[in-house]
Enzyme design. Structure first.
Site, PDB file in Angstrom:
ATOM      1  N   CYS A 384       0.835  -1.199   0.000  1.00  0.00           N
ATOM      2  CA  CYS A 384       0.000   0.000   0.000  1.00  0.00           C
ATOM      3  C   CYS A 384       0.875   1.257   0.000  1.00  0.00           C
ATOM      4  CB  CYS A 384      -0.999  -0.067   1.154  1.00  0.00           C
ATOM      5  SG  CYS A 384      -2.492   0.862   0.790  1.00  0.00           S
ATOM      6  N   HIS A 510      -3.553  -5.179   0.334  1.00  0.00           N
ATOM      7  CA  HIS A 510      -2.961  -5.736   1.557  1.00  0.00           C
ATOM      8  C   HIS A 510      -2.999  -7.263   1.534  1.00  0.00           C
ATOM      9  CE1 HIS A 510      -2.823  -1.970   4.009  1.00  0.00           C
ATOM     10  NE2 HIS A 510      -3.710  -1.597   3.098  1.00  0.00           N
ATOM     11  N   GLU A 512      -1.486  -9.215   3.368  1.00  0.00           N
ATOM     12  CA  GLU A 512      -1.393  -9.768   4.735  1.00  0.00           C
ATOM     13  C   GLU A 512      -2.743 -10.137   5.334  1.00  0.00           C
ATOM     14  OE1 GLU A 512      -0.912  -6.632   3.875  1.00  0.00           O
ATOM     15  OE2 GLU A 512      -1.398  -5.209   5.469  1.00  0.00           O
TER      16      GLU A 512
HETATM   17  N1  GLN Z   1      -2.036   6.620   2.878  1.00  0.00           N
HETATM   18  C1  GLN Z   1      -2.145   5.880   1.672  1.00  0.00           C
HETATM   19  C2  GLN Z   1      -3.506   6.038   1.014  1.00  0.00           C
HETATM   20  O1  GLN Z   1      -4.450   6.417   1.647  1.00  0.00           O
HETATM   21  C3  GLN Z   1      -1.820   4.415   1.888  1.00  0.00           C
HETATM   22  C4  GLN Z   1      -2.768   3.697   2.800  1.00  0.00           C
HETATM   23  C5  GLN Z   1      -2.244   2.396   3.314  1.00  0.00           C
HETATM   24  O2  GLN Z   1      -1.033   2.144   3.313  1.00  0.00           O
HETATM   25  N2  GLN Z   1      -3.114   1.563   3.821  1.00  0.00           N
HETATM   26  O3  GLN Z   1      -3.647   5.791  -0.158  1.00  0.00           O
END
Ligand code: GLN
Length: 538
Positions: A384, A510, A512
């Site tokens: 992310c 994600h 995970e």
């Molecule tokens: N802050 C980033 C976004 O909102 C990444 C979010 C995250 O890593 N879950 O796109």
């Protein structure tokens, strides 16, 4: 007729006793005996969901396929059971009140005074039975967050009392998880705090059916007899829960103590022989007998609290066992990292993972980590924000786009290589408005991910607002930052890889959240394998 059985797990004496792990372990044993089981968590706080909470408050926010932002215990449930959870598996006081108040505004209680009893308690009972009423489960385990006696858990305890009465003795039971402290000066385990917490439960009209006692030392028969006598339970219903070296040992420990048999007996269910834990135990064997050890750096800004990255740490355990490798995760605080100290801090690492996150704090450290992994050809997984940082690093240092950034960090950046989708631009509410839950992604066959997943189209869970900006895609691809996963309906770039690097992958989703004991996540398995190869070659 609905024959679903209900198990309520309450906590006494202290918080952090691990209700989630006990619930998940019992669920595992019942599942291994052939029952269809799910677990639900009720959280007594007023936030509608944990999505707006800082990880320092309650640890990681776990995301389900249906896009619910939930308590991290749901992660344990999925990892143990390999069955997806959903919005219905996590309910907070905030959500309960929100729906009661919405009903009141719609006039559903017209003429009546809306009160904690019966309106809030009815809503709680409805939410508890929602999962049972689907007909998908034989047994629903409901974990009540907090500790018995807390002001804020009272409506939940009252709802459990009513349900227990309505459903009848063999259809609903209460397991009370408690602590038996060891007093060093007296050289003794002490039962009094447990007696008091069981009494508190009784004041609310609930008799615990089973006691699960967390302890650092084995409970003698005398202590078990004393607990049984003063807490009004059968002696076979006093279950010792000794500290374990890994949470994955707890199902076996609970089996040895007979938690599943006494539970089935109280619920009037057949025990179906012994639980089939063959796969579970082969995982444990591999986990405990690694053939080598790799060190992987976890670069994040919440590293002081291990729970902030719970699912990532557990994914490494699953992937480690699959590779028969011990993964030692070395936490590196991104705020204390820069180009001058990165080589020293990353000495001896065989892989680098840049963690998810929000906001500006620590991002230059993350970019320095990406650069180091890219140039030194160390296996890299960016999740992310970690993927977004890889795009920024490549734009700045390979494409030469000075000041390239995400508009989350600098809304006036000259090169917004990461930016907001149009749909996100007018959103003002923070809660539940990100790109959430499962989204499809098509993989490029000739790529790391194409060779890693066994399928062409995957579905992975998201939780972010900002996206790879397609206006820069041509330039980035030409310079060697390949798009290897894309959502065909929206054109959103979900995965990037770097050419001429042994293993460099950034994912907007994600992975995970989807790794379980039965099904370790392919990306983590492949990443750990690459780290192990790096170890062998260096
Ligand atoms: N802050 C980033 C976004 O909102 C990444 C979010 C995250 O890593 N879950 O796109």
């Amino acid at each position: 007729m609905n024959t679903t059985k209900y198990i309520f797990v309450t906590g006494g004496v202290s918080s952090s006793l691990g209700k989630g792990i006990i619930g998940a372990s019992l669920a595992k044993l019942l599942q291994a005996r052939g029952y269809r089981v799910t677990i639900q968590k009720l959280d007594p706080y007023i936030n509608v969901d944990p999505g707006t909470l800082n990880p320092y408050e309650h640890g990681e926010c776990y995301v389900t396929d249906d896009g619910a932002e939930t308590d991290l215990d749901l992660g344990h449930y999925e990892r143990f059971l390999n069955v997806p959870t959903s919005q219905a598996n996590n309910v907070t006081t905030g959500r309960i009140y929100q729906s009661v108040i919405q009903k009141e505004r719609r006039g559903e209680f017209l003429g009546k005074t809306v009160q904690v009893v019966p309106h809030i308690t009815n809503e709680i009972k409805y939410r508890i039975q929602l999962l049972g009423n689907t007909g998908d489960f034989d047994i629903v385990i409901t974990e009540i967050g907090g500790t018995v006696g807390d002001i804020e858990s009272l409506p939940y305890i009252e709802a459990v009392r009513q349900l227990k009465w309505e459903l009848g003795d063999n259809n609903a039971i209460v397991i009370h998880l408690t602590l038996i402290p060891f007093l060093k000066a007296a050289g003794e385990l002490k039962t009094k705090p447990t007696q008091h917490s069981v009494k508190t439960l009784m004041e609310s009209g609930i008799n615990a059916d089973i006691l699960v006692c967390r302890t650092e030392y084995h409970l003698s028969n005398d202590i078990k007899r004393k607990l049984a006598l003063f807490c009004n339970v059968h002696q076979e219903a006093v279950i010792e829960s000794i500290d374990a070296s890994t949470i994955y040992d707890v199902p076996n420990l609970m089996f040895e103590e007979g938690l599943d048999t006494i539970t089935l007996k109280k619920l009037n269910l057949s025990d179906h022989g012994t639980p089939d834990l063959a796969h579970w135990n082969s995982f444990l064997k591999k986990h405990k007998n690694p053939k080598s050890e790799v060190k992987i750096g976890l670069i994040g800004k919440y590293v002081e609290l291990q729970d902030s990255y719970k699912s990532i740490l557990e994914s490494f355990i699953h992937a480690g066992a699959e590779n028969e490798v011990k993964v030692k995760v070395v936490s590196v605080h991104s705020e204390h990292l820069d180009e001058t100290n990165v080589a020293e801090k990353f000495k001896g690492l065989h892989g680098i993972l840049v963690a998810p996150g929000f906001g500006e704090r620590g991002i230059e450290g993350k970019i320095a980590a990406v650069k180091y992994a890219r140039e030194q050809k160390i296996p890299y997984l960016g999740i992310c924000l970690g993927m977004q940082m890889a795009v920024i690093e490549y734009s700045r240092n390979v494409l030469g786009l000075e000041g390239a950034n995400s508009t989350e960090m600098n809304k006036d950046t000259p090169c917004p290589v990461i930016g907001l989708m149009d749909e996100q631009k007018h959103i003002t509410d923070k809660g539940g408005t990100m790109r959430l839950g499962a989204w499809k992604c098509d993989l490029v066959a000739d790529s790391i991910v194409g060779n890693t997943y066994n399928t062409k189209t995957i579905e992975e869970r998201h939780r972010h607002r900002y996206e790879y900006n397609n206006e820069y895609r041509k330039q980035l691809e030409a310079a060697g930052l390949k798009t290897t996963g894309i959502n065909l309906e929206t054109g959103l770039v979900e995965i990037i890889e770097i050419e001429n690097h042994p293993w460099f992958v950034g994912v907007q989703f994600h992975p995970e959240y989807k790794s379980t004991v039965v099904s370790p996540h392919p990306l983590f398995v492949s990443f750990v394998k690459a780290a192990n190869e790096h170890l062998k070659n260096n």
